[in-house]
Design a protein around this motif. Structure first.
Motif, short mmCIF file in Angstrom:
data_model
loop_
_atom_site.label_atom_id
_atom_site.label_comp_id
_atom_site.label_asym_id
_atom_site.label_seq_id
_atom_site.Cartn_x
_atom_site.Cartn_y
_atom_site.Cartn_z
N LEU A 39 0.82 -1.21 0.00
CA LEU A 39 0.00 0.00 0.00
C LEU A 39 0.86 1.26 0.00
CD1 LEU A 39 -2.83 -1.04 2.47
CD2 LEU A 39 -2.91 -0.94 -0.01
N TRP A 40 2.03 1.20 0.66
CA TRP A 40 2.94 2.35 0.67
C TRP A 40 3.49 2.56 -0.74
CZ3 TRP A 40 8.20 2.67 -0.55
CH2 TRP A 40 8.79 3.90 -0.28
N TRP A 41 3.81 1.43 -1.39
CA TRP A 41 4.45 1.47 -2.70
C TRP A 41 3.52 2.07 -3.75
CZ3 TRP A 41 9.47 -0.50 -2.89
CH2 TRP A 41 10.09 -0.40 -4.13
N SER A 42 2.27 1.61 -3.74
CA SER A 42 1.35 2.04 -4.78
C SER A 42 0.25 2.93 -4.22
CB SER A 42 0.74 0.81 -5.45
OG SER A 42 -0.42 1.19 -6.16
N GLY A 43 0.34 4.20 -4.52
CA GLY A 43 -0.68 5.14 -4.07
C GLY A 43 -2.04 4.78 -4.63
N PHE A 44 -2.06 4.21 -5.83
CA PHE A 44 -3.32 3.85 -6.47
C PHE A 44 -4.03 2.73 -5.71
CE2 PHE A 44 -5.68 1.33 -9.65
CZ PHE A 44 -6.59 2.31 -10.03
N ILE A 45 -3.30 1.63 -5.46
CA ILE A 45 -3.89 0.51 -4.72
C ILE A 45 -4.38 1.00 -3.35
CG2 ILE A 45 -3.44 -1.76 -3.67
CD1 ILE A 45 -1.43 -2.30 -5.83
N SER A 46 -3.57 1.86 -2.74
CA SER A 46 -3.89 2.35 -1.42
C SER A 46 -5.19 3.16 -1.42
CB SER A 46 -2.71 3.16 -0.91
OG SER A 46 -3.12 4.18 -0.08
N LYS A 47 -5.37 4.00 -2.45
CA LYS A 47 -6.59 4.81 -2.53
C LYS A 47 -7.81 3.93 -2.79
CE LYS A 47 -4.67 9.21 -3.88
NZ LYS A 47 -3.96 9.72 -5.04
N VAL A 48 -7.63 2.95 -3.70
CA VAL A 48 -8.75 2.06 -4.04
C VAL A 48 -9.19 1.26 -2.82
CG1 VAL A 48 -9.40 0.04 -5.40
CG2 VAL A 48 -8.15 1.90 -6.49
N SER A 49 -8.22 0.78 -2.03
CA SER A 49 -8.57 -0.13 -0.95
C SER A 49 -9.01 0.58 0.33
CB SER A 49 -7.39 -1.06 -0.66
OG SER A 49 -6.27 -0.28 -0.31
N GLU A 50 -8.89 1.91 0.34
CA GLU A 50 -9.14 2.62 1.59
C GLU A 50 -10.51 2.36 2.22
OE1 GLU A 50 -7.71 6.78 1.77
OE2 GLU A 50 -9.43 7.01 3.11
N PRO A 51 -11.63 2.48 1.46
CA PRO A 51 -12.93 2.23 2.09
C PRO A 51 -13.08 0.81 2.62
CG PRO A 51 -13.15 2.51 -0.29
CD PRO A 51 -11.77 2.92 0.07
N LEU A 101 -5.52 -14.14 13.48
CA LEU A 101 -5.00 -13.38 12.34
C LEU A 101 -6.00 -12.30 11.93
CD1 LEU A 101 -2.66 -13.38 10.33
CD2 LEU A 101 -3.95 -14.95 8.92
N ALA A 102 -7.29 -12.68 11.86
CA ALA A 102 -8.32 -11.73 11.44
C ALA A 102 -8.35 -10.52 12.35
CB ALA A 102 -9.68 -12.42 11.42
N ILE A 103 -8.18 -10.78 13.65
CA ILE A 103 -8.26 -9.66 14.60
C ILE A 103 -7.04 -8.76 14.51
CG2 ILE A 103 -8.20 -9.15 17.07
CD1 ILE A 103 -10.35 -11.11 17.51
N SER A 104 -5.84 -9.34 14.30
CA SER A 104 -4.64 -8.51 14.38
C SER A 104 -4.20 -7.93 13.04
CB SER A 104 -3.49 -9.31 15.00
OG SER A 104 -3.13 -10.37 14.15
N LEU A 105 -4.63 -8.53 11.93
CA LEU A 105 -4.07 -8.16 10.63
C LEU A 105 -4.31 -6.70 10.23
CD1 LEU A 105 -2.57 -9.29 8.14
CD2 LEU A 105 -4.79 -9.70 7.11
N ILE A 106 -5.58 -6.30 10.20
CA ILE A 106 -5.92 -4.97 9.68
C ILE A 106 -5.27 -3.87 10.53
CG2 ILE A 106 -7.80 -3.44 9.01
CD1 ILE A 106 -7.71 -5.93 7.35
N VAL A 107 -5.27 -4.10 11.86
CA VAL A 107 -4.65 -3.11 12.74
C VAL A 107 -3.18 -2.94 12.39
CG1 VAL A 107 -4.11 -2.58 15.14
CG2 VAL A 107 -6.28 -3.64 14.57
N THR A 108 -2.49 -4.08 12.14
CA THR A 108 -1.08 -4.02 11.77
C THR A 108 -0.90 -3.24 10.47
OG1 THR A 108 -0.91 -6.24 12.66
CG2 THR A 108 0.99 -5.41 11.45
N VAL A 109 -1.73 -3.58 9.46
CA VAL A 109 -1.62 -2.90 8.17
C VAL A 109 -1.74 -1.39 8.36
CG1 VAL A 109 -2.69 -2.56 5.93
CG2 VAL A 109 -2.49 -4.85 6.85
N LEU A 110 -2.78 -0.96 9.07
CA LEU A 110 -3.02 0.48 9.23
C LEU A 110 -1.91 1.15 10.03
CD1 LEU A 110 -6.88 0.49 9.80
CD2 LEU A 110 -5.62 1.06 7.73
#
Lengths: 254, 270
Positions: B102-114, B147-156
Motif C-alpha cells: 500500500l505504501w508502494w502504490s498510491g493507487f492501490i492504497s486509494k482504491v482499498s481505503e474504504p 489473524l483476522a483480529i490482528s491483521l488490519i490493525v497491523t496494516v493500518l
C-alpha cells in the motif's frame, strides 16, 4: 571555467486551484571554485530553483547544463545539503558518511579511504563509531557535509543549510563549511533568506524578485582582506554597504 | 555527559536517596494492593461473607492448580501460547507486507481505503462461524481468528508509520539518486523500527484475544477452552484460575516483545 549554466528556466505549478508561475526566465552561470548565493523574498521560488538544478524537479521551460552536459534527473556530480543534517540515527557516523556512496553503489576501497580521509582531516575520525545523537549540532552539520563530499561532487548545492542551527553554532559552522569548501576547491551555490550570511560567504549574490521569481541583479562581493573568512567579513567596513544595497533590492514590505 | 564524579556531593546523595525511596514506595503499594485484595477475598470466603461457589476463593484456586501437571494445565497453556504465537507472527508478517504494498502504490492504497475502513471497524468475532465453516473446526480456525483480529490493525499502523517517515530523510536519499526500493530499505523501513515494535506490542494482545475467542467457539484444549468448560460445569475455581494464568501468560508474552525491542534498538541513539 563554467561549471553550471542555467538558461531560460521557468517553472509552473499545477494545483487543484489553478496554475502558479513560480519562476520565469532565469539565466546565470557559476564558475569553477566560486561560491554563489541566491537570496530573495520568501516564497519567490529559491528552493524550487535549487531542486531543479539538482535534478529533483523537471523545469517547465529551459535547460540546466553541468560541465557542458544537459541535466536530466539527479546527477552524481551534484551534492546537495539540506536545512537539517538528516543523519540517520540508526547508523554510526561512518555508516552515515558512506550513505551516498552506498546509494550510488560506489563503495570501493578507494572511495571508503577517501571518506575516512575526510573524517580525519575534519576531526570526526574518533567519532566514526558513535551515533548521531552523541554529537553536537555543529559536528552533525560537519558530518552531513562530509557525507556530501564523500561522493566527490563537482558542485555543491546548499539549501538553507544552516538555518536550523542556533545563532552561535551557525556562525561557527559557516566558517567551518566555508573553509572546508575552499580547501577542497568546490563550487557552491547556496540558497538562503539570510542576507548577512550570503554576504559573508559569497563571491557573487543573485537577487531574485518576488513571485514569479526572475533575476533582479547579480552582485560581485569582494572584501579588501588577505585571508577571507565569513566571520571576518561580518566586521568589515564594506559589509553594511552590501547589506543596504541588497536589502533595498529585496523590496520587503510587512 | 553526566559522568558521576568520584566523590558524590551531599546534595547529590540526598537526591539519589529520594529517587530510590520514591521508587520503593510505588513498588510497595503495588504489591500491597494485590496482597490486600487476595487476603480480603480469602477471609471473606472463610467467614462466609461471600458465596465461594460463585465467587471462588484464592485457596480453592490454588488447590485446583496445586498439581499443574496432573490436570494437564501445562498442556493447555502450551496450546494457547502456540496458537497465539502462530497468529501473531503471521499477522505481523502479512500485515507488514500488505502495508509495504500500500505504501508502494498510491493507487492501490486509494482504491482499498474504504474496504480497509470497513474491515477495521467490523467486529471480527462476527466472522467466527464463517471461519469455522471455511477452515474447519480446529486449531487452524483459531489461528485464522487471531489473524483476522490482528491483521488490519497491523496494516493500518505500519502504513501510517511508513507514510509519516521524515520527508527530509527521503529528500536527502533522493539527492544521492536513490531508487524507490533503496528509499524503502534504507530510510523508510529502518526509520520505522519503533512503529514495528509498537504494532507488535498491540498485536500480541490482539492475537491472544483472537485465540481465546476462537477457543470459546471450537477448541478441545487451551485456556479459553478451560474457561468455557469451567463455566459450563460451574467450576468457578477453574474459570478464575484460568483467567489468572491467562493474564500472567499475556504479560509474559508482552514482556518478551519488549525485550526483543530492547535487543534490536540497543544502538538506536543512546
Amino acid at each position: 571555467m563554467e561549471v553550471l549554466k542555467v538558461s531560460g528556466i521557468g517553472e509552473k505549478y499545477q494545483s487543484q486551484n489553478g496554475e502558479v508561475t513560480a519562476l520565469s526566465n532565469i539565466n546565470f552561470s557559476v564558475e569553477q571554485g566560486e561560491f554563489m548565493s541566491i537570496v530573495g523574498p520568501s516564497g519567490c521560488g529559491k528552493s524550487t530553483l535549487l531542486s531543479i538544478i539538482a535534478g529533483l524537479l523537471k523545469p517547465t521551460e529551459g535547460t540546466i547544463t553541468l560541465n557542458g552536459k544537459l541535466v536530466s534527473g539527479v546527477s552524481p556530480q551534484v551534492g546537495y545539503m539540506l536545512q537539517r543534517d538528516n543523519l540517520l540515527e540508526w547508523r554510526t557516523i561512518l555508516k552515515n558518511i558512506l550513505f551516498g556512496l552506498e546509494i550510488q553503489k560506489k563503495l570501493t576501497p578507494e572511495n571508503i579511504a577517501y571518506a575516512e580521509h575526510l573524517l580525519k582531516t575534519y576531526g570526526l575520525y574518533e567519532f566514526k563509531d558513535k551515533y548521531p545523537s552523541q554529537l553536537s549540532g555543529g559536528m552533525r552539520q560537519r558530518a552531513a557535509l562530509i557525507r556530501t563530499l564523500a561522493t566527490n561532487p563537482d558542485m555543491l548545492l546548499l539549501d538553507e543549510a544552516f538555518s536550523a542551527l542556533d545563532f552561535q553554532t551557525r556562525l561557527a559552522v559557516t566558517d567551518d563549511v566555508y573553509t572546508i569548501l575552499k580547501k577542497e576547491n568546490k563550487t557552491a551555490l547556496m540558497v538562503t533568506h539570510d542576507i548577512p550570511e550570503s554576504i559573508s560567504m559569497s563571491d557573487r549574490i543573485l537577487v531574485l524578485t518576488r513571485r514569479p521569481g526572475t533575476v533582479r541583479n547579480i552582485h560581485t562581493i569582494t572584501f579588501d582582506m588577505e585571508q577571507r573568512t565569513p566571520l571576518a567579513c561580518r566586521s568589515h567596513i564594506q559589509f553594511n554597504t552590501y547589506f543596504n544595497t541588497i536589502w533595498n533590492e529585496l523590496d520587503v514590505h510587512v | 555527559m553526566y559522568n558521576e564524579p568520584q566523590t558524590i556531593s551531599k546534595e547529590r546523595q540526598l537526591y539519589l536517596k529520594r529517587q530510590k525511596r520514591g521508587k520503593q514506595k510505588v513498588l510497595f503499594w503495588q504489591i500491597a494492593i494485590l496482597v490486600l485484595f487476595l487476603a480480603v477475598w480469602e477471609i471473606a470466603g472463610q467467614l462466609g461473607w461471600i458465596d465461594t461457589f460463585i465467587l471462588s476463593q484464592p485457596s480453592r484456586i490454588l488447590h485446583t492448580y496445586a498439581n499443574l501437571t496432573q490436570n494437564g494445565i501445562l498442556e493447555h497453556i502450551g496450546v494457547t501460547v502456540y496458537e497465539t504465537l502462530v497468529g501473531f507472527v503471521l499477522g505481523a508478517a502479512l500485515g507488514t507486507l500488505l502495508a509495504i504494498v500500500l505504501w508502494w502504490s498510491g493507487f492501490i492504497s486509494k482504491v482499498s481505503e474504504p474496504y480497509l475502513v470497513v474491515l477495521n471497524s467490523l467486529p471480527k468475532i462476527a466472522l467466527g462461524p464463517v471461519i469455522i465453516i471455511w477452515v474447519g473446526a480446529g486449531t487452524s480456525a483459531i489461528i485464522v481468528m487471531a489473524l483476522a483480529i490482528s491483521l488490519i490493525v497491523t496494516v493500518l499502523e505500519m502504513l501510517n508509520g511508513f507514510r509519516s517517515t521524515n520527508r527530509e530523510h527521503i529528500k536527502m536519499a533522493r539527492t544521492f539518486g536513490a531508487s524507490k526500493h533503496q528509499i524503502f530499505t534504507k530510510i523508510v523501513f529502518p526509520g520505522n523500527i519503533k512503529t514495528l515494535f509498537n504494532s507488535l506490542k498491540i498485536n500480541i494482545g490482539l492475537s491472544l484475544v483472537g485465540v481465546i475467542a476462537g477457543e470459546f467457539l471450537v477448541s478441545k484444549a487451551g485456556l479459553g477452552y478451560l474457561i468455557v468448560y469451567g463455566g459450563q460445569v460451574f467450576k468457578l475455581d477453574l474459570v478464575m484460575g484460568s483467567v489468572i494464568i491467562l493474564s500472567v501468560v499475556a504479560a509474559l508474552m508482552y514482556e518478551a516483545v519488549v525485550l526483543l525491542e530492547k535487543a534490536v534498538t540497543r544502538h538506536y541513539g543512546r
